[in-house]
Design an enzyme around this catalytic site. Structure first.
Site, PDB file in Angstrom:
ATOM      1  N   LYS A 132      73.790  25.866  79.146  1.00  0.00           N
ATOM      2  CA  LYS A 132      73.822  24.862  77.903  1.00  0.00           C
ATOM      3  C   LYS A 132      73.067  25.376  76.811  1.00  0.00           C
ATOM      4  CE  LYS A 132      72.944  19.895  77.318  1.00  0.00           C
ATOM      5  NZ  LYS A 132      72.355  20.270  75.721  1.00  0.00           N
ATOM      6  N   LYS A 306      80.167  21.617  86.102  1.00  0.00           N
ATOM      7  CA  LYS A 306      81.323  20.800  85.941  1.00  0.00           C
ATOM      8  C   LYS A 306      82.284  21.018  87.119  1.00  0.00           C
ATOM      9  CE  LYS A 306      81.712  22.210  80.858  1.00  0.00           C
ATOM     10  NZ  LYS A 306      82.591  23.269  80.035  1.00  0.00           N
ATOM     11  N   LYS A 330      68.694  19.419  82.507  1.00  0.00           N
ATOM     12  CA  LYS A 330      67.794  19.707  81.895  1.00  0.00           C
ATOM     13  C   LYS A 330      66.475  20.448  82.218  1.00  0.00           C
ATOM     14  CE  LYS A 330      69.187  18.483  77.891  1.00  0.00           C
ATOM     15  NZ  LYS A 330      68.559  17.621  76.762  1.00  0.00           N
ATOM     16  N   CYS A 424      43.931   8.185  53.427  1.00  0.00           N
ATOM     17  CA  CYS A 424      45.000   9.037  53.487  1.00  0.00           C
ATOM     18  C   CYS A 424      44.453  10.447  53.015  1.00  0.00           C
ATOM     19  CB  CYS A 424      46.085   8.634  52.433  1.00  0.00           C
ATOM     20  SG  CYS A 424      47.361   9.741  52.074  1.00  0.00           S
ATOM     21  N   CYS A 427      45.776  10.775  49.085  1.00  0.00           N
ATOM     22  CA  CYS A 427      45.446   9.830  48.036  1.00  0.00           C
ATOM     23  C   CYS A 427      44.062   8.903  48.259  1.00  0.00           C
ATOM     24  CB  CYS A 427      46.689   8.864  47.742  1.00  0.00           C
ATOM     25  SG  CYS A 427      46.896   7.441  48.913  1.00  0.00           S
ATOM     26  N   CYS A 443      49.796   5.259  55.361  1.00  0.00           N
ATOM     27  CA  CYS A 443      49.304   5.210  54.155  1.00  0.00           C
ATOM     28  C   CYS A 443      50.009   3.947  53.296  1.00  0.00           C
ATOM     29  CB  CYS A 443      49.440   6.393  53.311  1.00  0.00           C
ATOM     30  SG  CYS A 443      48.874   6.050  51.503  1.00  0.00           S
TER      31      CYS A 443
END
Length: 711
Positions: A132, A306, A330, A424, A427, A443
């Site tokens: 894959k 498959k 997976k 933050c 700021c 924030c």
């Protein structure tokens, strides 16, 4: 004494939510997260969450919808494949649908799937096992042996036309070798970036001061989806075939024989596949390739198994999104140990404050990792990691590095705890949850936080936004940088279109060594002027409204015709537009309710930004333009030479016509190019005149009289 009297008159009785209401609330949250992840993955080539986390969200939503079927709307993410075809390239309809794959994550789950195959068919079957590839799915359409189009997956029905870019990939033949080619065959495969080439590219990008790619999949997608094919040609992309789409009367009976036939035609096929006669042998292949995956030339994230016999494939059929005859296994993400050097916090354009790990560089799943996700402060606490720890990290889904936890035995007492900042980092505003129950801190200074403004300005200039040349990450940073406490040219995006050369001359990035404005300053001002008349849908995307990407923006623009009409519409009216829905509708209304958002609109209007489609008569109708096509309803579909999808619709409007997305008895003309698909079939069934690209141009210039009267 009653309970009310005991507690006073101010007691608020809050009814407990029913199980259905709880499920409805969870389904809405899951849908929102899935939409965010899809928007990033398919439209911006970014991975916000790991594959395994995304799969978990989908599976949980499926569980809720099975228990409460009434919660599954027609636009549910569980019913669709991948993303939508964007507006960046012309649309191409696949002759046969490109489906996705269901996943299993353990050998036990795989054996359960194989047992269902055996039960449904009543016999043992042969399986084709292949790698894959972690890349970008592609559909190649050959007619009589000649490549006529190449398209991305899109939503499985319609993809993006990337033919010009695919033609630069040397391994893909424009004309098939050999003889006996079918009139039409769709060849499906994966375009990928070889691992070594990916590493080299990122080094070159970093040295040039450009943004590097997070992983080979993003590199492949970003390289293929370049507006300029010459840019794609500089990237060493490769492709391997992994299946077929439309092909009438396939001359061989099995998938493996199809591969050999395609190979004889000169198509690139993988050498890493094997046909086995049992599920046990397939499981052995999974284990064998799992041990050797670092030696493969491209990154993989699993194995696809498959049913080899194609008659059995047809017998087993498919669900709405995936074939029943195939499954993707997976691999468990690869894990390594490294040192946690620091934990820092970044703020994105939505204000979310995200802790991330800075680690000593380490190779994992085939690439070098220096940063890893930590999601939020609660995740940091739950994982129990301290700065200075030796930690275990993995590349979840072989894509995004993730911190698993500390190696406690290696602590020496010098480690320290991470403390989430109260303010933050950009700021100083106090971080807080956006709503009750929200784990993530954000924030709240949305209007003027430099990180958020920077992110929004960069988004405005992006390909999916207004596509403003020269307004990328570096320029956005320069325009919003509060260096040495000085006020930057852009406190918010409100005065973006009012920028002048004098404003830019205050920013070092836009100034030459002799103090004069640089070439990029002049070009940015010119490009901002051009952007003022960009299509309405692009302006909607550029307003940074949550969930409003190109697909929803296009639908809203076509239906309402102006921003004012959209702003005035009710949630129900917005949600009723095809491709919008309740979540996007509510997001729109919430955005318009914010005062400073209104200020952005008003200042952009003052600067000359056009928030309306010329001649649009209001919701549901296009009128008011006298032109050759006045009064006509026209559907443009497929790849029309000389037109993008957007360009075709704008051309219809400019000629006085009404562009429509579906064919009906009310349709006057259908302009159809390669890949037109079901719309062309419907037009032929209804006897509606069908025009090619040249005929479409003639209609736009001369009107229906050029083809006889239209009753």
């Amino acid at each position: 004494m009653s309970g009310d009297a005991l507690f006073g008159d101010d007691l608020e009785i809050v009814p407990e939510l029913s199980e259905f209401e709880k499920a409805q609330h969870e389904a809405e949250e899951l849908t929102s997260k899935i939409l965010d992840a899809r928007d990033a993955y398919y439209e911006r080539d970014e991975s916000l969450i790991a594959d395994v986390e995304y799969d978990a969200l989908i599976h949980r939503l499926e569980e809720i919808e099975r228990e409460y079927p009434e919660l599954q709307g027609q636009d549910s993410p569980t019913l669709s494949v991948g993303g939508k075809a964007t507006e960046l390239f012309a649309p191409v309809a696949h002759a046969a649908r490109m489906m996705s794959l269901d996943n299993v994550f353990s050998e036990e789950q795989f054996m359960d799937w194989a047992a269902r195959i055996r039960k449904d068919t009543g016999r043992e079957v042969n399986y084709l096992c292949e790698l894959k590839i972690d890349g970008l799915a592609i559909n190649l359409r050959y007619e009589n042996g000649v490549l006529v189009s190449a398209a991305t997956r899109g939503d499985g029905v319609v993809g993006e036309d990337v033919t010009a870019n695919v033609l630069t990939i040397k391994s893909i033949p424009t004309r098939l070798a050999g003889q006996g080619h079918p009139a039409l065959v769709e060849v499906r495969g994966e375009i990928f970036f070889p691992v070594e080439a990916f590493r080299k590219l990122n080094v070159e990008l970093a040295q040039a001061g450009e943004k590097v790619f997070a992983n080979p999949r993003n590199a492949a997608s970003g390289s293929l989806r370049q507006k300029d094919p010459e840019k794609t040609a500089t990237r060493p992309l490769s492709m391997l075939v992994h299946g077929i789409g439309a092909w009438e009367d396939t001359p061989v009976p099995t998938q493996s024989e199809v591969y050999e036939l395609l190979k004889s035609w000169g198509l690139p096929t993988s050498t890493h596949y094997r046909v086995v006669s049992s599920a046990q042998e397939a499981a052995a292949f999974i284990r064998e390739m799992g041990a050797a995956r670092d030696s493969v030339e491209h990154e993989i994230d699993g194995i696809v198994i498959k049913v080899d016999d194609m008659a059995t494939q047809r017998e087993l059929g498919a669900t709405s999104r995936a074939p029943r005859w195939a499954i993707a296994y997976k691999y468990p993400p690869e894990q390594v140990n490294t040192k946690l050097v620091d934990i820092r916090v970044s703020v994105g354009r939505t204000g979310r404050a995200t802790p991330y790990a800075v680690v000593e560089p380490v190779k994992v799943a085939g690439s070098t990792v220096e940063f890893a996700t930590l999601h939020n402060q609660d995740v940091v606490k739950a994982k129990g990691v301290l700065i200075g720890d030796t930690i275990v990290i993995r590349k979840a889904g072989d894509v995004i590095p993730e911190v698993l936890g500390p190696v406690l035995e290696l602590r020496d007492g010098t480690e320290r705890a991470f403390v989430m900042p109260e303010g933050c980092p950009e700021c100083g505003a106090k971080l807080a949850p956006a709503s009750e129950g929200d784990i993530d801190l954000r924030c709240p200074n949305q209007k003027s936080c430099p990180a958020q403004v920077r992110g929004r300005v960069e988004h405005i200039g992006s390909r999916g936004g207004l596509d403003i040349e020269g307004l990328g990450e570096v320029a956005a940073t320069a325009l919003t940088n509060h260096k040495d406490g000085e006020q930057p040219p852009l406190e918010t995006e409100a005065n973006l279109f009012a920028l002048t050369l004098e404003d830019l001359k205050k920013v070092p990035y836009f100034v030459n060594a002799d103090g004069t404005e640089s070439k990029n300053a002049v070009e940015l001002i010119a490009n901002l002027e051009l952007a003022k008349t960009k299509p309405l849908w692009r302006l909607l995307v550029s307003l940074n409204i949550r969930h409003v990407g190109p697909v929803a923006a296009r639908a809203l623009a076509n239906h309402f015709g102006s921003l004012d009409a959209i702003r005035s519409a009710s949630i129900d009216e917005l949600a009723a537009v095809d491709g919008v829905g309740t979540i996007i509708a509510e997001s729109l209304k919430n955005w318009f309710d914010v005062d400073w958002h209104q200020d952005i609109i008003e200042q952009w209007k003052v600067a000359g930004v056009q928030f309306a489609i010329p001649g649009h008569a209001g919701p549901g109708a296009v009128a008011g333009i006298d032109g050759p096509c006045s009064g006509l309803t026209i559907v443009a579909t497929g790849s029309l030479e000389g037109f993008t999808r957007e360009g075709a619709q704008e051309a219809i409007i400019s000629a006085g016509g009404k562009p429509a997305s579906s064919v009906s008895k009310k349709t006057d003309f259908v302009a159809a190019g390669p890949g037109a698909g079901s719309k062309l079939t419907k037009a032929e069934e209804l006897g509606i005149p069908v025009l090619d690209a040249e005929g479409f141009k003639k209609l736009l210039a001369e009107g229906p009289s050029a083809f006889g009267s239209v009753d």
